[in-house]
Write an enzyme that holds these catalytic residues in place. Structure first.
Site, mmCIF file in Angstrom:
data_model
loop_
_atom_site.group_PDB
_atom_site.id
_atom_site.type_symbol
_atom_site.label_atom_id
_atom_site.label_comp_id
_atom_site.label_asym_id
_atom_site.label_seq_id
_atom_site.Cartn_x
_atom_site.Cartn_y
_atom_site.Cartn_z
ATOM 1 N N THR A 63 0.807 -1.176 -0.016
ATOM 2 C CA THR A 63 -0.249 -0.292 0.134
ATOM 3 C C THR A 63 0.916 1.234 -0.143
ATOM 4 O OG1 THR A 63 -0.078 0.286 2.288
ATOM 5 C CG2 THR A 63 -1.804 -1.291 1.471
ATOM 6 N N GLU A 123 12.714 -7.805 0.441
ATOM 7 C CA GLU A 123 13.486 -7.703 -0.588
ATOM 8 C C GLU A 123 13.336 -6.570 -1.705
ATOM 9 O OE1 GLU A 123 16.712 -7.583 -2.740
ATOM 10 O OE2 GLU A 123 16.772 -9.432 -1.392
ATOM 11 N N VAL A 175 13.989 -2.104 -1.929
ATOM 12 C CA VAL A 175 15.237 -1.169 -2.428
ATOM 13 C C VAL A 175 15.415 -1.401 -3.967
ATOM 14 C CG1 VAL A 175 17.885 -0.925 -2.328
ATOM 15 C CG2 VAL A 175 16.565 -1.908 -0.315
ATOM 16 N N GLY A 235 5.141 7.229 -16.997
ATOM 17 C CA GLY A 235 4.699 6.517 -15.885
ATOM 18 C C GLY A 235 5.964 6.350 -14.899
ATOM 19 N N GLU A 260 5.522 9.927 -10.236
ATOM 20 C CA GLU A 260 4.272 10.138 -9.721
ATOM 21 C C GLU A 260 3.588 11.258 -10.004
ATOM 22 O OE1 GLU A 260 2.627 7.553 -8.230
ATOM 23 O OE2 GLU A 260 4.273 6.056 -7.951
ATOM 24 N N ASP A 307 13.115 9.312 -1.727
ATOM 25 C CA ASP A 307 13.011 7.922 -1.793
ATOM 26 C C ASP A 307 14.287 7.131 -1.706
ATOM 27 O OD1 ASP A 307 11.621 5.666 -3.430
ATOM 28 O OD2 ASP A 307 13.359 5.826 -4.611
ATOM 29 N N LYS A 366 15.890 4.005 1.087
ATOM 30 C CA LYS A 366 16.681 3.195 0.784
ATOM 31 C C LYS A 366 18.037 3.167 0.945
ATOM 32 C CE LYS A 366 13.941 2.849 -3.643
ATOM 33 N NZ LYS A 366 14.218 2.851 -4.930
ATOM 34 N N GLY A 408 8.789 -1.290 -11.716
ATOM 35 C CA GLY A 408 8.162 -1.908 -12.553
ATOM 36 C C GLY A 408 7.227 -2.941 -11.889
#
Length: 362
Positions: free
Chosen positions: A99, A152, A155, A209, A212, A223, A227, A325
């Site tokens: 989510t 997994e 990242v 795409g 965002e 982001d 990570k 993806g």
């Protein structure tokens, strides 16, 4: 043959892609992996919730356009997502959490993960927030409850960065990591090299795409910051908080700087790094860097991502692959499920599933 019942929390691109994989290749995967998968619950902010402890028929759901999907009126369906009730009460073996997450506090994903672990259920998630902000506490909770917490895909999507470091680098000391870990920023930098202005490059990334509607987390490095926290904590044994990781985004550089660097054979990349210092501490940061052509990250372009591990015996080992993806990230969830199976298949002490009260099915 064994079977795992799944509760899918969130039915956007990633969990929908996992459902497609199960629907189209379930028999092949069961034969290959030695266990079957079945979905017994789905929740979604828009569609509501759907529960069937005998297994949900995924085909009609996947045949409906995502924006038109509604669980209200279906047997076992409701317009209310009922995330907490589904996570705590539906007799699933594994909660698959995909989510939205707030990068500041990790919610609502953090609560979803905690509820599942407290309920004695394994968790697989692609969410960065819970892992970066509360990974140590959640792993401890999972251990106390005798279940697995796998992440997994948090990242590099489906590219197995964390398991590569944890399982393939035995005997090596990892002294630091550097990574290009955001496809949106990487695409934008490439377009800046070609003379496109920042705002236009971001708009292109949105149309394709990659970005965002609100690209701030990608463009300003937030982001990658999460990570870096995950990599530092999992690979270098750090215990970093968000404020421990310096963060500078793409707005700090100009298109002219990018083009000038390209003429000199340098490539600008938004690089996240964590390095162990001599005193045992870890310096972590996110910043745009102009890298020489021989640098292992300089050639990473477009939506590809890569992480370079600096080691004592092998020098620098670089792993690259898709960093985004829906299918690729769904594979990360499948790899998490496989990891759960490998760890618990012969565990006779595994928690028993709760019994669903029939009065709550609709």
């Amino acid at each position: 043959m064994g079977r795992y019942d799944l509760a899918l929390i969130g039915f956007g691109g990633v969990n929908r892609a996992l459902a497609e994989l199960m629907s189209q290749s379930g028999d092949r995967l069961a034969k290959e992996l030695g266990f079957a998968l079945r979905v017994v619950a789905i929740t979604d902010l828009r569609a509501g919730s759907l529960v069937d402890t005998d297994g949900i028929d995924l085909a009609p759901l996947l045949a409906t356009e995502p924006g038109e999907l509604s669980f209200a009126g279906l047997p076992g369906g409701s317009a209310d997502p009922r995330n907490e009730w589904v996570i705590r009460q539906v007799p699933a073996d594994i909660v698959v959490e995909a989510t939205f997450t707030n990068p500041t506090d990790g919610e609502p994903a953090l609560s979803h993960v905690r509820w599942a672990l407290e309920s004695g259920k394994h968790v697989c998630t692609t969410n960065k927030g819970p892992v970066a902000l509360a990974g140590r506490a959640l792993k401890q909770l999972a251990a106390e409850c005798g279940v697995s917490f796998e992440f997994e895909g948090s990242v590099l999507s489906g590219t197995p960065i964390l398991r590569t470091a944890q399982r393939m680098f035995g005997g090596l000391e990892i002294t630091g990591v550097q990574g290009v870990m955001n496809g949106t920023s990487n695409y934008v930098l490439g377009r800046l090299e070609e003379g496109v202005e920042l705002s236009a490059a971001i708009a292109e990334a949105q149309n394709l795409g990659y970005a965002e509607a609100d690209p701030t987390a990608d463009i300003e490095g937030h982001d990658v910051q999460l990570k870096v926290m995950i990599l530092a904590n999992e690979v270098l044994g750090a215990d970093l908080r968000r404020e421990d990781v310096f963060c500078e985004g793409l707005s700090a550089i100009t298109p002219n700087e990018v083009r000038d660097a390209a003429r000199k054979g340098l490539r600008w990349k938004l690089v996240g790094s964590a390095t162990r210092s001599e005193d045992g501490g870890v310096d972590a940061r996110v910043a745009p860097l102009a890298l020489p052509a021989h640098h292992p990250l300089a050639g990473i372009s477009g939506p590809l991502n890569a992480v370079a591990f600096h080691t004592d015996l092998l020098g620098t080992v670089t792993v690259s692959g898709p960093g985004a993806g829906r299918i690729e990230t769904a594979y990360a969830l499948l790899s998490d499920i496989i990891a759960v199976h490998q760890r618990h298949a012969d565990d006779d002490t595994a928690p028993t599933r709760p019994v669903l009260q029939e009065t709550h099915r609709v």
